[in-house]
Write a protein that holds these residues in place. Sequence first.
Motif, mmCIF file in Angstrom:
data_model
loop_
_atom_site.group_PDB
_atom_site.id
_atom_site.type_symbol
_atom_site.label_atom_id
_atom_site.label_comp_id
_atom_site.label_asym_id
_atom_site.label_seq_id
_atom_site.Cartn_x
_atom_site.Cartn_y
_atom_site.Cartn_z
ATOM 1 N N GLY A 124 -3.200 -15.730 -15.057
ATOM 2 C CA GLY A 124 -1.952 -16.049 -14.373
ATOM 3 C C GLY A 124 -1.598 -15.026 -13.308
ATOM 4 N N THR A 125 -0.328 -15.063 -12.888
ATOM 5 C CA THR A 125 0.110 -14.200 -11.794
ATOM 6 C C THR A 125 0.204 -12.741 -12.237
ATOM 7 O OG1 THR A 125 1.408 -16.075 -11.125
ATOM 8 C CG2 THR A 125 1.877 -14.037 -10.011
ATOM 9 N N THR A 126 -0.406 -11.884 -11.435
ATOM 10 C CA THR A 126 -0.409 -10.454 -11.755
ATOM 11 C C THR A 126 0.072 -9.691 -10.535
ATOM 12 O OG1 THR A 126 -2.601 -10.950 -12.604
ATOM 13 C CG2 THR A 126 -1.909 -8.644 -12.727
ATOM 14 N N MET A 127 0.678 -8.527 -10.766
ATOM 15 C CA MET A 127 0.983 -7.655 -9.632
ATOM 16 C C MET A 127 0.138 -6.402 -9.788
ATOM 17 S SD MET A 127 4.330 -5.642 -8.380
ATOM 18 C CE MET A 127 5.449 -6.915 -7.899
ATOM 19 N N CYS A 128 -0.633 -6.092 -8.737
ATOM 20 C CA CYS A 128 -1.484 -4.906 -8.805
ATOM 21 C C CYS A 128 -0.593 -3.667 -8.869
ATOM 22 C CB CYS A 128 -2.399 -4.845 -7.591
ATOM 23 S SG CYS A 128 -3.313 -3.302 -7.520
ATOM 24 N N LYS A 129 -0.884 -2.801 -9.830
ATOM 25 C CA LYS A 129 -0.013 -1.634 -10.028
ATOM 26 C C LYS A 129 -0.213 -0.567 -8.955
ATOM 27 C CE LYS A 129 0.693 -1.952 -15.012
ATOM 28 N NZ LYS A 129 -0.285 -3.001 -15.396
ATOM 29 N N SER A 130 -1.268 -0.683 -8.146
ATOM 30 C CA SER A 130 -1.458 0.304 -7.077
ATOM 31 C C SER A 130 -1.013 -0.223 -5.727
ATOM 32 C CB SER A 130 -2.925 0.692 -6.930
ATOM 33 O OG SER A 130 -3.516 0.891 -8.149
ATOM 34 N N CYS A 131 -1.414 -1.461 -5.378
ATOM 35 C CA CYS A 131 -1.092 -1.927 -4.021
ATOM 36 C C CYS A 131 0.104 -2.875 -4.009
ATOM 37 C CB CYS A 131 -2.305 -2.584 -3.351
ATOM 38 S SG CYS A 131 -2.685 -4.246 -3.929
ATOM 39 N N MET A 135 0.231 -6.034 -4.610
ATOM 40 C CA MET A 135 -0.003 -7.437 -4.239
ATOM 41 C C MET A 135 0.133 -8.335 -5.469
ATOM 42 S SD MET A 135 -3.182 -9.146 -2.248
ATOM 43 C CE MET A 135 -3.486 -10.912 -2.349
ATOM 44 N N ILE A 136 0.783 -9.466 -5.240
ATOM 45 C CA ILE A 136 0.926 -10.442 -6.319
ATOM 46 C C ILE A 136 -0.156 -11.492 -6.101
ATOM 47 C CG2 ILE A 136 2.466 -12.152 -7.367
ATOM 48 C CD1 ILE A 136 4.781 -10.422 -6.067
ATOM 49 N N TYR A 137 -0.987 -11.712 -7.102
ATOM 50 C CA TYR A 137 -2.086 -12.665 -6.932
ATOM 51 C C TYR A 137 -2.427 -13.265 -8.286
ATOM 52 C CZ TYR A 137 -5.027 -9.033 -8.945
ATOM 53 O OH TYR A 137 -5.555 -8.101 -9.800
ATOM 54 N N GLU A 171 -8.725 -13.184 -6.045
ATOM 55 C CA GLU A 171 -9.234 -11.854 -6.406
ATOM 56 C C GLU A 171 -9.922 -11.202 -5.208
ATOM 57 O OE1 GLU A 171 -10.336 -10.602 -10.013
ATOM 58 O OE2 GLU A 171 -9.775 -12.358 -11.197
ATOM 59 N N ILE A 172 -10.656 -11.999 -4.426
ATOM 60 C CA ILE A 172 -11.316 -11.443 -3.234
ATOM 61 C C ILE A 172 -10.260 -10.998 -2.232
ATOM 62 C CG2 ILE A 172 -12.745 -12.029 -1.209
ATOM 63 C CD1 ILE A 172 -14.383 -13.827 -3.141
ATOM 64 N N GLN A 173 -9.266 -11.849 -2.044
ATOM 65 C CA GLN A 173 -8.181 -11.486 -1.102
ATOM 66 C C GLN A 173 -7.508 -10.206 -1.545
ATOM 67 O OE1 GLN A 173 -5.080 -14.128 -0.192
ATOM 68 N NE2 GLN A 173 -6.315 -15.336 1.241
ATOM 69 N N HIS A 174 -7.304 -10.089 -2.859
ATOM 70 C CA HIS A 174 -6.660 -8.888 -3.376
ATOM 71 C C HIS A 174 -7.511 -7.660 -3.093
ATOM 72 C CE1 HIS A 174 -6.178 -6.000 -6.874
ATOM 73 N NE2 HIS A 174 -5.208 -5.729 -6.035
ATOM 74 N N LEU A 175 -8.806 -7.755 -3.369
ATOM 75 C CA LEU A 175 -9.685 -6.597 -3.142
ATOM 76 C C LEU A 175 -9.650 -6.157 -1.687
ATOM 77 C CD1 LEU A 175 -12.879 -7.151 -5.293
ATOM 78 C CD2 LEU A 175 -11.138 -5.351 -5.466
ATOM 79 N N GLN A 176 -9.682 -7.169 -0.786
ATOM 80 C CA GLN A 176 -9.665 -6.840 0.649
ATOM 81 C C GLN A 176 -8.353 -6.160 1.022
ATOM 82 O OE1 GLN A 176 -10.372 -10.709 2.231
ATOM 83 N NE2 GLN A 176 -12.596 -10.424 2.329
ATOM 84 N N HIS A 177 -7.257 -6.723 0.546
ATOM 85 C CA HIS A 177 -5.943 -6.161 0.867
ATOM 86 C C HIS A 177 -5.793 -4.772 0.255
ATOM 87 C CE1 HIS A 177 -1.659 -5.451 -0.148
ATOM 88 N NE2 HIS A 177 -1.471 -5.867 1.075
ATOM 89 N N HIS A 178 -6.219 -4.635 -0.985
ATOM 90 C CA HIS A 178 -6.051 -3.403 -1.758
ATOM 91 C C HIS A 178 -6.562 -2.176 -0.994
ATOM 92 C CE1 HIS A 178 -5.648 -1.461 -5.756
ATOM 93 N NE2 HIS A 178 -6.609 -0.672 -5.298
ATOM 94 N N HIS A 179 -7.820 -2.257 -0.530
ATOM 95 C CA HIS A 179 -8.419 -1.086 0.118
ATOM 96 C C HIS A 179 -7.753 -0.803 1.455
ATOM 97 C CE1 HIS A 179 -11.200 -0.623 -3.051
ATOM 98 N NE2 HIS A 179 -11.618 -1.872 -2.930
ATOM 99 N N VAL A 218 9.890 -1.054 2.846
ATOM 100 C CA VAL A 218 9.639 -0.134 1.730
ATOM 101 C C VAL A 218 8.526 -0.752 0.878
ATOM 102 C CG1 VAL A 218 10.643 0.883 -0.377
ATOM 103 C CG2 VAL A 218 11.971 0.844 1.741
ATOM 104 N N PHE A 219 7.604 0.094 0.467
ATOM 105 C CA PHE A 219 6.470 -0.336 -0.369
ATOM 106 C C PHE A 219 7.025 -1.090 -1.591
ATOM 107 C CE2 PHE A 219 3.109 1.581 -3.452
ATOM 108 C CZ PHE A 219 2.392 0.399 -3.456
ATOM 109 N N ARG A 220 6.423 -2.243 -1.855
ATOM 110 C CA ARG A 220 6.932 -3.138 -2.894
ATOM 111 C C ARG A 220 7.226 -2.432 -4.228
ATOM 112 N NH1 ARG A 220 6.567 -8.597 -2.991
ATOM 113 N NH2 ARG A 220 5.007 -8.653 -1.341
ATOM 114 N N LEU A 221 6.347 -1.511 -4.613
ATOM 115 C CA LEU A 221 6.519 -0.861 -5.925
ATOM 116 C C LEU A 221 7.566 0.254 -5.889
ATOM 117 C CD1 LEU A 221 2.759 -0.639 -6.948
ATOM 118 C CD2 LEU A 221 4.434 -2.355 -7.628
ATOM 119 N N LYS A 222 8.165 0.469 -4.718
ATOM 120 C CA LYS A 222 9.135 1.569 -4.588
ATOM 121 C C LYS A 222 10.514 1.066 -4.156
ATOM 122 C CE LYS A 222 6.850 5.178 -5.679
ATOM 123 N NZ LYS A 222 7.378 6.212 -6.566
#
Length: 217
Positions: A17-24, A26-28, A36-44, A166-170
């Motif tokens: 299901g829907t997850t939010m990456c704890k580092s970047c 992104m909700i995916y 998952e590919i989109q997330h990896l690309q965005h993440h880096h 502001v960064f989403r996690l902040k």
Amino acid sequence: KGGKDQLVIDAGQKHFGTTMCKSCGMIYTASNPEDEIQHLQHHHRFLEGIKFVGWKRERVVAEFWDGKIVLVLPRDPSYAIKKVEDVQELVDLELGFQQTVPVCPDKTKTFLFIDEKRVVGCLIAEPIKQAFRVLSEPSATKECSRAWRCSDVPEPAICGISRIWVFRLKRRKRIARRLVDTVRNCFMFGCFLSTNEIAFSDPTPDGKLFATKYCNT
Ligand code: ACO
């Protein structure tokens, strides 16, 4: 697939299901290969974009227990300008802003909120002469549309905030508030701008909620 709904098979995956990456941030949909590919690309790209290694000469204009605000001006060294461009690109991507050319690029002031080794907030300000007040909306249309109605009577203003992010996690840690306080203090030498002298350009729903609260309007 096909209609509005995207179905996902629960085959006992670790993440579902829907997850939010704890580092970047992104909700995916973990378990969806495309996502998952989109997330990896965005993440880096994102983490590289907000990385802040520290500069020999930083113009620190405010300091807090959880970070500092650095001001970047148009004639600063290229490494500072490059960082501002990278952050602005990420912000514009998130905001869905088209490439916009600032009205007076040589007068733009960029404020970066730095926490440890990351840029977690960004505010871009430029001089303006007038602004148009956003009119209050009937409650039914509030917050769901971005087409705010504006007064057609120009009011004098000094500082236009073309981007605030502001960064989403902040978020909701008063980072935006501190950025705007700092702009009001630093934009014009020797005076603290009133909330009537600053204006937010084309606010998003988040931006409007923040600005309404900040300016008490
Ligand atoms: N919903 C409701 N109220 C809000 C919201 C929100 N999403 N965000 C801020 N507020 C209000 C609250 O009253 C808040 O105080 P509280 O947390 O004590 O209740 C007060 O504003 C101050 O909020 P901050 O913590 O200073 O705001 P934050 O650091 O979270 O940043 C921002 C707000 C910049 C709008 C952030 O949500 C963001 O980056 N959003 C995505 C990008 C965006 O839409 N930017 C605005 C674009 S418009 C433009 O750039 C001109």
